[in-house]
Design a protein around this motif. Structure first.
Motif, short mmCIF file in Angstrom:
data_model
loop_
_atom_site.label_atom_id
_atom_site.label_comp_id
_atom_site.label_asym_id
_atom_site.label_seq_id
_atom_site.Cartn_x
_atom_site.Cartn_y
_atom_site.Cartn_z
N ARG A 40 52.12 46.18 29.34
CA ARG A 40 52.11 44.72 29.49
C ARG A 40 50.93 44.07 28.76
O ARG A 40 51.08 43.05 28.11
N GLU A 41 49.76 44.65 28.86
CA GLU A 41 48.58 44.06 28.21
C GLU A 41 48.73 44.08 26.69
O GLU A 41 48.37 43.10 26.02
N ALA A 42 49.24 45.16 26.14
CA ALA A 42 49.44 45.25 24.69
C ALA A 42 50.48 44.22 24.25
O ALA A 42 50.35 43.61 23.19
N CYS A 43 51.50 44.02 25.04
CA CYS A 43 52.54 43.04 24.74
C CYS A 43 51.97 41.62 24.75
O CYS A 43 52.25 40.82 23.84
N THR A 44 51.17 41.33 25.74
CA THR A 44 50.53 40.01 25.83
C THR A 44 49.63 39.77 24.62
O THR A 44 49.64 38.69 24.03
N ALA A 45 48.86 40.79 24.24
CA ALA A 45 47.97 40.67 23.08
C ALA A 45 48.77 40.49 21.79
O ALA A 45 48.38 39.70 20.92
N ALA A 46 49.87 41.19 21.66
CA ALA A 46 50.71 41.06 20.47
C ALA A 46 51.29 39.66 20.36
O ALA A 46 51.33 39.07 19.28
N ALA A 47 51.74 39.12 21.48
CA ALA A 47 52.28 37.75 21.48
C ALA A 47 51.20 36.76 21.06
O ALA A 47 51.46 35.87 20.25
N ALA A 48 50.00 36.92 21.58
CA ALA A 48 48.90 36.01 21.24
C ALA A 48 48.57 36.10 19.75
O ALA A 48 48.37 35.08 19.09
N ALA A 49 48.56 37.31 19.21
CA ALA A 49 48.26 37.48 17.79
C ALA A 49 49.39 36.91 16.92
O ALA A 49 49.13 36.28 15.90
N TYR A 50 50.59 37.14 17.32
CA TYR A 50 51.76 36.68 16.55
C TYR A 50 51.90 35.15 16.60
O TYR A 50 52.14 34.52 15.58
N GLU A 51 51.75 34.59 17.80
CA GLU A 51 51.98 33.16 17.97
C GLU A 51 50.78 32.29 17.63
O GLU A 51 50.93 31.11 17.31
N GLY A 52 49.59 32.85 17.73
CA GLY A 52 48.38 32.09 17.44
C GLY A 52 48.30 30.84 18.30
O GLY A 52 48.42 30.91 19.52
N THR A 53 48.15 29.70 17.66
CA THR A 53 48.03 28.43 18.38
C THR A 53 49.31 27.60 18.26
O THR A 53 49.26 26.37 18.36
#
Length: 79
Positions: A40-53
């Motif tokens: 879950r944490e890796a998924c959340t981090a990937a979404a943040a990196a992919y989506e940015g702002t």
């Protein structure tokens, strides 16, 4: 960014449509799976990196148990 963690994701064991719901009930069902997911944490981090702002309307689906609205709020808080 490596996506090797996806092999261990619980979402890989069910249909992807579940993680792109059209209702609040659908998001709750997806989040229940995410709550038990070992990556879950890796998924959340990937979404943040992919989506940015990105604006909420440009975010789709459930990532790491978070809705587009939740991820938008988290990205604003991190900025």
């Amino acid at each position: 960014m490596s996506l090797d963690w996806m092999a261990d994701a619980l979402c890989a064991q069910v249909g992807p449509d579940l993680f792109f719901p059209t209702s609040a009930a659908g998001y709750r069902q997806a989040k229940q799976i995410c709550d038990r997911c070992p990556v879950r944490e890796a998924c959340t981090a990937a979404a943040a990196a992919y989506e940015g702002t990105s604006h909420r309307h440009l975010r789709h689906g459930t990532w790491g148990g978070h809705t587009p609205t939740t991820r938008t709020r988290r990205s604003r808080e991190a900025a």
